[in-house]
Design a protein around this motif. Structure first.
Motif, PDB file in Angstrom:
ATOM      1  N   LEU A  32      -6.885 -47.926   4.330  1.00  9.60           N
ATOM      2  CA  LEU A  32      -8.055 -48.241   5.136  1.00  9.60           C
ATOM      3  C   LEU A  32      -8.865 -46.961   5.318  1.00  9.60           C
ATOM      4  N   LEU A  33     -10.155 -47.054   5.078  1.00  8.48           N
ATOM      5  CA  LEU A  33     -11.049 -45.911   5.253  1.00  8.48           C
ATOM      6  C   LEU A  33     -11.954 -46.135   6.450  1.00  8.48           C
ATOM      7  N   PRO A  34     -12.285 -45.069   7.170  1.00  8.80           N
ATOM      8  CA  PRO A  34     -13.299 -45.223   8.217  1.00  8.80           C
ATOM      9  C   PRO A  34     -14.622 -45.611   7.560  1.00  8.80           C
ATOM     10  N   ALA A  35     -15.405 -46.436   8.228  1.00  6.75           N
ATOM     11  CA  ALA A  35     -16.681 -46.854   7.652  1.00  6.75           C
ATOM     12  C   ALA A  35     -17.552 -45.646   7.324  1.00  6.75           C
ATOM     13  N   ILE A  36     -17.433 -44.588   8.098  1.00  5.80           N
ATOM     14  CA  ILE A  36     -18.134 -43.328   7.814  1.00  5.80           C
ATOM     15  C   ILE A  36     -17.106 -42.219   7.685  1.00  5.80           C
ATOM     16  N   SER A  37     -17.155 -41.516   6.560  1.00  4.50           N
ATOM     17  CA  SER A  37     -16.274 -40.370   6.302  1.00  4.50           C
ATOM     18  C   SER A  37     -17.108 -39.098   6.296  1.00  4.50           C
ATOM     19  N   LEU A  38     -16.443 -37.955   6.431  1.00  6.93           N
ATOM     20  CA  LEU A  38     -17.156 -36.673   6.496  1.00  6.93           C
ATOM     21  C   LEU A  38     -16.926 -35.870   5.228  1.00  6.93           C
ATOM     22  N   GLY A  39     -18.031 -35.483   4.587  1.00  5.74           N
ATOM     23  CA  GLY A  39     -17.973 -34.634   3.402  1.00  5.74           C
ATOM     24  C   GLY A  39     -18.235 -33.183   3.747  1.00  5.74           C
ATOM     25  N   LEU A  40     -17.501 -32.285   3.091  1.00  4.51           N
ATOM     26  CA  LEU A  40     -17.618 -30.852   3.377  1.00  4.51           C
ATOM     27  C   LEU A  40     -18.313 -30.106   2.252  1.00  4.51           C
ATOM     28  N   TRP A  41     -19.249 -30.792   1.591  1.00  3.74           N
ATOM     29  CA  TRP A  41     -19.942 -30.191   0.451  1.00  3.74           C
ATOM     30  C   TRP A  41     -20.699 -28.936   0.872  1.00  3.74           C
ATOM     31  N   GLN A  42     -21.469 -29.032   1.946  1.00  2.00           N
ATOM     32  CA  GLN A  42     -22.202 -27.892   2.481  1.00  2.00           C
ATOM     33  C   GLN A  42     -21.918 -27.790   3.968  1.00  2.00           C
ATOM     34  N   ASN A  43     -22.271 -26.660   4.558  1.00  2.00           N
ATOM     35  CA  ASN A  43     -22.129 -26.409   6.007  1.00  2.00           C
ATOM     36  C   ASN A  43     -20.730 -26.027   6.450  1.00  2.00           C
ATOM     37  N   PHE A  44     -19.775 -25.894   5.508  1.00  3.26           N
ATOM     38  CA  PHE A  44     -18.406 -25.531   5.884  1.00  3.26           C
ATOM     39  C   PHE A  44     -17.910 -24.325   5.077  1.00  3.26           C
ATOM     40  N   GLY A  45     -18.829 -23.568   4.504  1.00  2.76           N
ATOM     41  CA  GLY A  45     -18.463 -22.456   3.641  1.00  2.76           C
ATOM     42  C   GLY A  45     -18.413 -21.117   4.353  1.00  2.76           C
ATOM     43  N   GLU A  46     -18.249 -20.084   3.558  1.00  8.27           N
ATOM     44  CA  GLU A  46     -18.122 -18.719   4.074  1.00  8.27           C
ATOM     45  C   GLU A  46     -19.381 -18.257   4.787  1.00  8.27           C
ATOM     46  N   THR A  47     -20.548 -18.780   4.347  1.00 11.77           N
ATOM     47  CA  THR A  47     -21.814 -18.353   4.936  1.00 11.77           C
ATOM     48  C   THR A  47     -22.168 -19.117   6.205  1.00 11.77           C
ATOM     49  N   ASP A  48     -21.336 -20.107   6.575  1.00 12.24           N
ATOM     50  CA  ASP A  48     -21.620 -20.918   7.754  1.00 12.24           C
ATOM     51  C   ASP A  48     -20.842 -20.410   8.969  1.00 12.24           C
ATOM     52  N   ILE A  49     -21.214 -20.879  10.133  1.00 15.13           N
ATOM     53  CA  ILE A  49     -20.632 -20.400  11.390  1.00 15.13           C
ATOM     54  C   ILE A  49     -19.398 -21.238  11.726  1.00 15.13           C
ATOM     55  N   GLN A  50     -18.251 -20.589  11.841  1.00 16.18           N
ATOM     56  CA  GLN A  50     -16.996 -21.314  12.031  1.00 16.18           C
ATOM     57  C   GLN A  50     -16.998 -22.146  13.304  1.00 16.18           C
ATOM     58  N   ALA A  51     -17.518 -21.608  14.384  1.00 21.12           N
ATOM     59  CA  ALA A  51     -17.509 -22.353  15.646  1.00 21.12           C
ATOM     60  C   ALA A  51     -18.276 -23.657  15.513  1.00 21.12           C
ATOM     61  N   VAL A  52     -19.325 -23.647  14.689  1.00 21.48           N
ATOM     62  CA  VAL A  52     -20.145 -24.851  14.518  1.00 21.48           C
ATOM     63  C   VAL A  52     -19.403 -25.889  13.699  1.00 21.48           C
ATOM     64  N   PHE A  53     -18.873 -25.491  12.511  1.00 21.74           N
ATOM     65  CA  PHE A  53     -18.209 -26.519  11.703  1.00 21.74           C
ATOM     66  C   PHE A  53     -16.847 -26.911  12.281  1.00 21.74           C
ATOM     67  N   ARG A  54     -16.227 -26.032  13.050  1.00 22.19           N
ATOM     68  CA  ARG A  54     -14.991 -26.418  13.739  1.00 22.19           C
ATOM     69  C   ARG A  54     -15.271 -27.550  14.725  1.00 22.19           C
ATOM     70  N   LYS A  55     -16.339 -27.427  15.489  1.00 22.91           N
ATOM     71  CA  LYS A  55     -16.697 -28.470  16.451  1.00 22.91           C
ATOM     72  C   LYS A  55     -17.048 -29.766  15.735  1.00 22.91           C
ATOM     73  N   THR A  56     -17.698 -29.659  14.571  1.00 24.21           N
ATOM     74  CA  THR A  56     -18.047 -30.856  13.802  1.00 24.21           C
ATOM     75  C   THR A  56     -16.796 -31.606  13.372  1.00 24.21           C
ATOM     76  N   LEU A  57     -15.807 -30.868  12.850  1.00 28.06           N
ATOM     77  CA  LEU A  57     -14.564 -31.496  12.393  1.00 28.06           C
ATOM     78  C   LEU A  57     -13.796 -32.119  13.558  1.00 28.06           C
ATOM     79  N   LEU A  58     -13.716 -31.429  14.670  1.00 18.75           N
ATOM     80  CA  LEU A  58     -12.995 -31.956  15.821  1.00 18.75           C
ATOM     81  C   LEU A  58     -13.697 -33.181  16.396  1.00 18.75           C
ATOM     82  N   THR A  59     -15.023 -33.131  16.441  1.00 21.21           N
ATOM     83  CA  THR A  59     -15.794 -34.284  16.915  1.00 21.21           C
ATOM     84  C   THR A  59     -15.574 -35.483  16.001  1.00 21.21           C
TER      85      THR A  59
END
Length: 318
Positions: free
Chosen positions: A12-39
């Motif tokens: 079973l898949l959630p109707a909406i899944s999260l892709g980490l193509w962009q915004n989760f790399g070395e050049t991005d801010i960890q606190a921001v993408f950490r909150k995104t994943l936890l949310t």
């Protein structure tokens, strides 16, 4: 979060899944993408989708995700569905691209190391390789499952005929193809030209990527090209693609979304989920607020016949 069966599998898949193509790399801010994943996880998004080359730079999304798995997600591994892929250029030389057994095996080993995982739930071949026998690529996917390095395998960007051949080969080898990941949105309807029918006949789930067409199916470009947008950076989305004709369509679609009590982005996601053959829609998110906004698409998934007719009329206009 509603969950949908993936093809004829037990997943079973959630109707909406999260892709980490962009915004989760070395050049991005960890606190921001950490909150995104936890949310995401707190809201029922159990499926996180990666690939070897996601970042930037390539590999950094897996590294960052692996670090958070070891800290914030300790004890939750078995409640997560984690996927990764190989198929695009990852390292120099003849063995870091396409679909050879050498490349797929080596790339998955690297991905598992970056994420500190023993296995992924889904391993995809990211794109077809016409210079490698399909039998070689599919045999590598089969062996990856048999070796316990992935629970399931999938395909991405395969046209209908190749997807059908690949599924038949995998089935003959004793390993079913779980899922296919095509580019699919209101503006890119290629999967409707046979692919979705093939997947349904084969019992394979579909997860749509780029549902917002690189941001075109949002209100971002209604007033022109913002300075910080993808179109302004001339990378995956080119500014010349944003024509007056296209913006007229976007404006009309936006008006309909407003009438429905949704944003254009929310309506675009809901429009994909109207088709039962679509197991999940894969969204990206710059931050947790954008993710929450996308999840609100689930508040209103129904369309009237008149609304669907109007959408088709808008999209087909010259």
């Amino acid at each position: 979060m509603p969950y949908r069966r993936c093809g004829k599998s037990g997943i079973l898949l959630p109707a909406i899944s999260l892709g980490l193509w962009q915004n989760f790399g070395e050049t991005d801010i960890q606190a921001v993408f950490r909150k995104t994943l936890l949310t995401a996880f707190d809201r029922g998004v159990t499926h996180f989708d990666l690939a070897n080359n996601y970042g930037p730079p390539p590999g950094s999304a897996e590294e960052n995700f692996g670090q958070l798995l070891r800290t914030d997600f300790v004890g939750y591994r078995d409640e997560l569905l984690i996927s990764t892929k190989a198929g695009y250029t990852m390292w120099p030389g003849p063995y870091g691209d396409w679909g050879s057994r050498k490349y797929l095996m080596a790339s998955l080993h690297q991905s598992l190391k970056r994420m500190s995982l023993d296995y992924v739930d889904i391993f995809y071949h990211h794109r077809p390789d016409l210079n490698t026998p399909l039998e070689e690529t599919m045999a590598a996917l089969r062996d990856i499952v048999h070796q316990g390095k992935a629970c399931y395998v999938g395909l991405s960007n395969y046209p209908p005929d190749l997807a059908q051949k690949a599924a038949a080969l995998l089935r003959a080898m004793g390993t079913a193809c779980l899922i296919h990941q095509p580019k699919y949105s209101m503006l890119v309807r290629t999967p409707e030209e046979g692919l979705l029918d093939v997947l349904q006949a084969e019992g394979i789930g579909a997860i749509a990527f780029s549902p917002l067409a690189q941001g075109l199916l949002t209100n971002k470009y209604l007033g022109g090209i913002p300075a910080d947008s993808r179109a302004s950076k001339e990378h995956f989305l080119k500014s010349e693609m944003i024509t007056a004709e296209l913006m007229e369509k976007i404006d009309r679609l936006n008006n309909l979304a407003v009438q429905r009590g949704q944003t254009l982005a929310q309506m675009a996601i809901a429009w994909l989920l109207k088709d039962e053959r679509v197991s999940s829609v894969l969204v990206g998110a710059r931050n947790s607020e954008q993710l929450v906004d996308s999840l609100k698409a689930l508040d209103w998934l129904d369309f009237t016949t008149d609304e669907l007719t109007l959408i088709d009329t808008i999209l087909k206009q010259n």
